[in-house]
Design a protein around this motif. Structure first.
Motif, PDB file in Angstrom:
ATOM      1  N   LEU A 375      25.908 -14.281  30.095  1.00 54.09           N
ATOM      2  CA  LEU A 375      26.129 -13.314  29.019  1.00 54.09           C
ATOM      3  C   LEU A 375      25.541 -11.948  29.389  1.00 54.09           C
ATOM      4  CD1 LEU A 375      27.089 -12.641  26.187  1.00 54.09           C
ATOM      5  CD2 LEU A 375      24.966 -13.599  25.282  1.00 54.09           C
ATOM      6  N   VAL A 376      24.337 -11.955  29.968  1.00 57.99           N
ATOM      7  CA  VAL A 376      23.708 -10.700  30.403  1.00 57.99           C
ATOM      8  C   VAL A 376      24.577 -10.007  31.451  1.00 57.99           C
ATOM      9  CG1 VAL A 376      21.730  -9.731  31.656  1.00 57.99           C
ATOM     10  CG2 VAL A 376      21.362 -11.447  29.874  1.00 57.99           C
ATOM     11  N   PHE A 377      25.099 -10.792  32.381  1.00 61.37           N
ATOM     12  CA  PHE A 377      25.972 -10.251  33.432  1.00 61.37           C
ATOM     13  C   PHE A 377      27.232  -9.621  32.836  1.00 61.37           C
ATOM     14  CE2 PHE A 377      29.801 -11.559  35.902  1.00 61.37           C
ATOM     15  CZ  PHE A 377      29.741 -10.572  36.873  1.00 61.37           C
ATOM     16  N   LEU A 378      27.886 -10.314  31.899  1.00 62.40           N
ATOM     17  CA  LEU A 378      29.108  -9.793  31.288  1.00 62.40           C
ATOM     18  C   LEU A 378      28.835  -8.527  30.473  1.00 62.40           C
ATOM     19  CD1 LEU A 378      30.719 -13.160  30.117  1.00 62.40           C
ATOM     20  CD2 LEU A 378      31.425 -11.745  32.057  1.00 62.40           C
ATOM     21  N   LEU A 379      27.698  -8.498  29.779  1.00 60.97           N
ATOM     22  CA  LEU A 379      27.329  -7.304  29.014  1.00 60.97           C
ATOM     23  C   LEU A 379      27.063  -6.125  29.946  1.00 60.97           C
ATOM     24  CD1 LEU A 379      24.997  -8.890  26.307  1.00 60.97           C
ATOM     25  CD2 LEU A 379      27.261  -7.905  25.931  1.00 60.97           C
ATOM     26  N   HIS A 380      26.451  -6.428  31.094  1.00 63.91           N
ATOM     27  CA  HIS A 380      26.192  -5.371  32.082  1.00 63.91           C
ATOM     28  C   HIS A 380      27.508  -4.768  32.575  1.00 63.91           C
ATOM     29  CE1 HIS A 380      24.368  -3.320  35.536  1.00 63.91           C
ATOM     30  NE2 HIS A 380      25.384  -3.815  36.252  1.00 63.91           N
ATOM     31  N   ILE A 381      28.483  -5.638  32.895  1.00 63.57           N
ATOM     32  CA  ILE A 381      29.784  -5.152  33.371  1.00 63.57           C
ATOM     33  C   ILE A 381      30.484  -4.342  32.281  1.00 63.57           C
ATOM     34  CG2 ILE A 381      32.066  -5.851  34.206  1.00 63.57           C
ATOM     35  CD1 ILE A 381      29.783  -6.279  36.209  1.00 63.57           C
ATOM     36  N   ARG A 382      30.368  -4.809  31.051  1.00 60.11           N
ATOM     37  CA  ARG A 382      31.043  -4.123  29.935  1.00 60.11           C
ATOM     38  C   ARG A 382      30.458  -2.744  29.681  1.00 60.11           C
ATOM     39  NH1 ARG A 382      30.023  -3.271  24.613  1.00 60.11           N
ATOM     40  NH2 ARG A 382      31.796  -3.263  23.152  1.00 60.11           N
ATOM     41  N   ASN A 383      29.152  -2.600  29.834  1.00 63.96           N
ATOM     42  CA  ASN A 383      28.465  -1.361  29.460  1.00 63.96           C
ATOM     43  C   ASN A 383      28.444  -0.319  30.581  1.00 63.96           C
ATOM     44  OD1 ASN A 383      27.892  -2.345  26.890  1.00 63.96           O
ATOM     45  ND2 ASN A 383      25.968  -3.288  27.563  1.00 63.96           N
ATOM     46  N   HIS A 384      29.005  -0.664  31.750  1.00 70.21           N
ATOM     47  CA  HIS A 384      28.982   0.283  32.865  1.00 70.21           C
ATOM     48  C   HIS A 384      30.392   0.480  33.425  1.00 70.21           C
ATOM     49  CE1 HIS A 384      24.729  -0.950  32.736  1.00 70.21           C
ATOM     50  NE2 HIS A 384      24.482   0.266  33.236  1.00 70.21           N
ATOM     51  N   SER A 385      30.817   1.713  33.380  1.00 69.67           N
ATOM     52  CA  SER A 385      32.137   2.030  33.915  1.00 69.67           C
ATOM     53  C   SER A 385      32.066   2.451  35.386  1.00 69.67           C
ATOM     54  CB  SER A 385      32.784   3.156  33.090  1.00 69.67           C
ATOM     55  OG  SER A 385      31.952   4.318  33.097  1.00 69.67           O
ATOM     56  N   GLU A 386      30.842   2.837  35.864  1.00 69.77           N
ATOM     57  CA  GLU A 386      30.703   3.267  37.253  1.00 69.77           C
ATOM     58  C   GLU A 386      30.940   2.095  38.196  1.00 69.77           C
ATOM     59  OE1 GLU A 386      28.297   3.161  35.093  1.00 69.77           O
ATOM     60  OE2 GLU A 386      27.543   5.165  34.595  1.00 69.77           O
ATOM     61  N   LYS A 431      39.907 -12.038  28.253  1.00 65.40           N
ATOM     62  CA  LYS A 431      39.065 -13.110  27.720  1.00 65.40           C
ATOM     63  C   LYS A 431      37.599 -12.716  27.781  1.00 65.40           C
ATOM     64  CE  LYS A 431      37.883 -17.985  28.457  1.00 65.40           C
ATOM     65  NZ  LYS A 431      38.092 -19.176  29.320  1.00 65.40           N
ATOM     66  N   GLY A 432      37.174 -12.093  28.893  1.00 63.61           N
ATOM     67  CA  GLY A 432      35.792 -11.662  29.034  1.00 63.61           C
ATOM     68  C   GLY A 432      35.418 -10.613  28.011  1.00 63.61           C
ATOM     69  N   GLU A 433      36.341  -9.659  27.758  1.00 61.53           N
ATOM     70  CA  GLU A 433      36.082  -8.627  26.756  1.00 61.53           C
ATOM     71  C   GLU A 433      35.956  -9.223  25.360  1.00 61.53           C
ATOM     72  OE1 GLU A 433      39.255  -5.882  27.157  1.00 61.53           O
ATOM     73  OE2 GLU A 433      38.531  -5.009  29.048  1.00 61.53           O
ATOM     74  N   GLU A 434      36.842 -10.142  25.049  1.00 67.34           N
ATOM     75  CA  GLU A 434      36.796 -10.791  23.727  1.00 67.34           C
ATOM     76  C   GLU A 434      35.498 -11.568  23.551  1.00 67.34           C
ATOM     77  OE1 GLU A 434      39.408 -13.969  21.031  1.00 67.34           O
ATOM     78  OE2 GLU A 434      40.132 -13.338  23.019  1.00 67.34           O
ATOM     79  N   PHE A 435      35.082 -12.260  24.601  1.00 61.53           N
ATOM     80  CA  PHE A 435      33.838 -13.038  24.527  1.00 61.53           C
ATOM     81  C   PHE A 435      32.635 -12.138  24.296  1.00 61.53           C
ATOM     82  CE2 PHE A 435      30.077 -14.695  26.729  1.00 61.53           C
ATOM     83  CZ  PHE A 435      29.872 -15.860  26.018  1.00 61.53           C
ATOM     84  N   THR A 436      32.532 -11.046  25.065  1.00 63.26           N
ATOM     85  CA  THR A 436      31.375 -10.159  24.924  1.00 63.26           C
ATOM     86  C   THR A 436      31.360  -9.462  23.572  1.00 63.26           C
ATOM     87  OG1 THR A 436      32.658  -8.490  26.147  1.00 63.26           O
ATOM     88  CG2 THR A 436      31.047  -9.761  27.384  1.00 63.26           C
ATOM     89  N   GLU A 437      32.540  -9.097  23.060  1.00 62.72           N
ATOM     90  CA  GLU A 437      32.612  -8.464  21.733  1.00 62.72           C
ATOM     91  C   GLU A 437      32.074  -9.408  20.664  1.00 62.72           C
ATOM     92  OE1 GLU A 437      33.388  -5.540  20.630  1.00 62.72           O
ATOM     93  OE2 GLU A 437      34.096  -4.584  22.467  1.00 62.72           O
ATOM     94  N   LYS A 438      32.535 -10.666  20.697  1.00 62.12           N
ATOM     95  CA  LYS A 438      32.074 -11.646  19.712  1.00 62.12           C
ATOM     96  C   LYS A 438      30.591 -11.932  19.880  1.00 62.12           C
ATOM     97  CE  LYS A 438      36.312 -14.119  18.549  1.00 62.12           C
ATOM     98  NZ  LYS A 438      36.948 -15.450  18.405  1.00 62.12           N
ATOM     99  N   ALA A 439      30.141 -12.027  21.126  1.00 59.58           N
ATOM    100  CA  ALA A 439      28.728 -12.304  21.384  1.00 59.58           C
ATOM    101  C   ALA A 439      27.845 -11.207  20.802  1.00 59.58           C
ATOM    102  CB  ALA A 439      28.489 -12.445  22.887  1.00 59.58           C
ATOM    103  N   ILE A 440      28.258  -9.939  20.973  1.00 65.63           N
ATOM    104  CA  ILE A 440      27.482  -8.823  20.418  1.00 65.63           C
ATOM    105  C   ILE A 440      27.428  -8.907  18.899  1.00 65.63           C
ATOM    106  CG2 ILE A 440      27.449  -6.321  20.109  1.00 65.63           C
ATOM    107  CD1 ILE A 440      28.625  -6.105  22.949  1.00 65.63           C
ATOM    108  N   ASP A 441      28.568  -9.206  18.277  1.00 57.97           N
ATOM    109  CA  ASP A 441      28.602  -9.337  16.811  1.00 57.97           C
ATOM    110  C   ASP A 441      27.657 -10.419  16.330  1.00 57.97           C
ATOM    111  OD1 ASP A 441      30.462  -7.340  16.640  1.00 57.97           O
ATOM    112  OD2 ASP A 441      32.181  -8.694  16.584  1.00 57.97           O
ATOM    113  N   TYR A 442      27.660 -11.569  16.998  1.00 61.35           N
ATOM    114  CA  TYR A 442      26.806 -12.677  16.588  1.00 61.35           C
ATOM    115  C   TYR A 442      25.330 -12.385  16.840  1.00 61.35           C
ATOM    116  CZ  TYR A 442      30.989 -15.560  16.033  1.00 61.35           C
ATOM    117  OH  TYR A 442      32.183 -16.062  15.622  1.00 61.35           O
ATOM    118  N   ILE A 443      25.034 -11.662  17.924  1.00 63.27           N
ATOM    119  CA  ILE A 443      23.643 -11.295  18.206  1.00 63.27           C
ATOM    120  C   ILE A 443      23.123 -10.350  17.133  1.00 63.27           C
ATOM    121  CG2 ILE A 443      22.163 -10.008  19.806  1.00 63.27           C
ATOM    122  CD1 ILE A 443      23.934 -11.144  22.083  1.00 63.27           C
ATOM    123  N   ILE A 444      23.960  -9.394  16.728  1.00 63.83           N
ATOM    124  CA  ILE A 444      23.561  -8.427  15.700  1.00 63.83           C
ATOM    125  C   ILE A 444      23.310  -9.118  14.363  1.00 63.83           C
ATOM    126  CG2 ILE A 444      24.370  -6.458  14.321  1.00 63.83           C
ATOM    127  CD1 ILE A 444      25.855  -5.496  16.848  1.00 63.83           C
TER     128      ILE A 444
END
Length: 463
Positions: A375-386, A431-444
């Motif tokens: 999850l940390v890895f996927l969030l890292h990829i999502r939050n960095h466009s570089e 699928k990865g984007e959908e997973f990270t979006e839901k994970a962020i919502d549930y964490i919040i």
């Protein structure tokens, strides 16, 4: 085994299945106590019905008893909706009042009628085979009646058939309204109709089994098998099947326990249901009992073979005499051996126990650690466009992982179709984007249980 014993076991098996079906939905809806309320409040309907027709065998008693059960549910719902008390309090207010009215009416106006406390509170299965359903009787003509067999089988069998037909017809509606009443209403299903339909079926089932087994066993067969099955699975169909299996198993086992102990049949069945739930609820106790049984059986069998070889005539004894004869041969050292065997087996079973054992615990912690890292890895990829931040070779630098760990997490993400790698640059899939979006919502929202359920939906491989 005589015919009466077979009939009793058929009756309790039918009752167990008939009770397990509505009982499963009551447990899932967190309405287990309502079955106890219905089983007692229907006494008022039975008494009123008797006062009308003055015949304890009249079908009107069943109809009015079922209506009394429905009235109980309506009163509970009405009191609960006032918001002044919770559901369990409302149940505790309604059914003692209705039951007490029924008891008062019996004591004041029906002292000479067979509505005694034993049949009301316990039931008498031993008499069920002799309560025969007869039709075509001609008044004054001996042996003119057609004997259809025990009445309880016909009553419970009919209720079971109707329950199964309704289950197949409205399974989808019941399932949706049980787990999400809002979705049911949106889809055009009326949660209220499903609710009162379930309560009606529960009332009729309880009334049908009332005369044969009594309300205590009915409540036990309605709730305990479903609660036990709920510990095994969250799948509704499997839960229904397991509830029926546990109910029938406990009913038949309880009958033979009562036969061996010369005790109450209903009481023995209820006891077996309680033991069965305890063994499933606490596997460590199961491990100890299994280990003691294995240790004792091992030494018991050795002595039995020895007695047979010495031609002591033990083979021709009754089962109880065989057990007494073999145990008479036991010495202190045998019991020491049993404890040693039981201790070793218990330790072994606890160590490998599913969901409770040390091995499972180690695996579960390791798996959860891997899932968190994923999850940390996927969030890292999502939050960095570089691209430099998403390059395979630089992951261990940016996330501070060892190279081997970085490689294993990337491979796990690929297996789950969460990422794609193009020229060593990692990108999230849909699928990865959908997973990270839901994970962020549930964490919040701090919905930890939802995160675990979400993982089941998204992860094909758990690491």
């Amino acid at each position: 085994m005589n015919s009466a014993q077979i009939i009793i076991q058929i009756i309790v098996a039918l009752v167990a299945v008939a009770c397990a079906i509505p009982g499963t939905f009551l447990v899932l809806r967190k309405m287990s106590l309502i079955s106890d309320a219905i089983s007692h409040s229907i006494l008022l309907g039975i008494v009123i019905g008797f006062f009308i027709v003055e015949d304890t065998a009249s079908p009107l008693l069943i109809v009015l008893a079922a209506l009394a059960g429905i009235v109980t549910v309506i009163l509970v719902e009405y009191i609960q909706k006032t918001g002044l008390v919770k559901e369990d309090t409302a149940i505790g207010l309604v059914f003692p009042a209705l039951f007490s009215i029924g008891v008062i009416l019996i004591s004041k106006n029906a002292n000479d009628v067979h509505l005694d406390i034993d049949s009301v509170m316990v039931g008498d299965l031993s008499l069920a085979p002799f309560d025969i359903l007869q039709i075509g009787c001609i008044e004054g003509v001996t042996d003119s009646c057609i004997n259809l067999g025990p009445k309880a089988i016909w009553v419970i069998g009919t209720i079971l058939v109707i329950t199964l037909i309704l289950l197949f017809m409205f399974f989808k509606e019941l399932k949706v309204s049980t787990f999400d009443a809002g979705l049911a209403a949106a889809l055009g299903f009326s949660p209220l109709i499903m609710h009162y339909g379930l309560m009606t079926v529960s009332s009729i089932t309880i009334v049908g089994a009332f005369d044969a087994v009594g309300p205590i066993l009915v409540v036990a067969l309605m709730i305990a098998p479903a609660a036990t099955a709920y510990l095994f699975t969250k799948d509704l169909k499997k839960m229904l099947l397991l509830s029926c299996f546990f109910g029938v198993f406990a009913a038949i086992s309880g009958y033979w326990l009562a036969h061996i102990l010369d005790a109450s049949i209903s009481g023995s069945m209820t006891t077996v249901l309680a033991i069965l739930f305890l063994l499933v609820y606490e596997p460590i106790i199961t491990s100890i009992l299994v280990s003691l049984t294995v240790g004792t059986s091992t030494i018991f069998y050795q002595y039995y073979e020895l007695l047979v070889a010495n031609e002591t005539g033990i083979e021709h004894m009754l089962l109880g005499e065989k057990i007494q004869t073999v145990f008479a041969e036991f010495v202190f050292l045998d019991y020491v051996y049993i404890l040693i065997i039981a201790t070793v087996l218990t330790a072994f079973l606890i160590y490998i126990l599913p969901k409770r054992g040390v091995i499972y615990g180690y695996y579960k912690v390791r798996q959860q650690k891997t899932e968190i890292m994923l999850l940390v890895f996927l969030l890292h990829i999502r939050n960095h466009s570089e691209e430099s931040e998403r390059h395979v070779k630089h992951l261990n630098e940016h996330i501070n992982w060892q190279r081997l760990r970085s490689k294993s997490i990337v491979e796990l993400a690929q297996k789950n179709n969460m990422i794609t790698i193009d020229s060593s640059i990692i990108s999230l899939t849909k699928k990865g984007e959908e997973f990270t979006e839901k994970a962020i919502d549930y964490i919040i929202t701090n919905k930890d249980t939802e995160i675990e359920e979400m993982k089941d939906d998204f992860f094909l491989f758990r690491g």
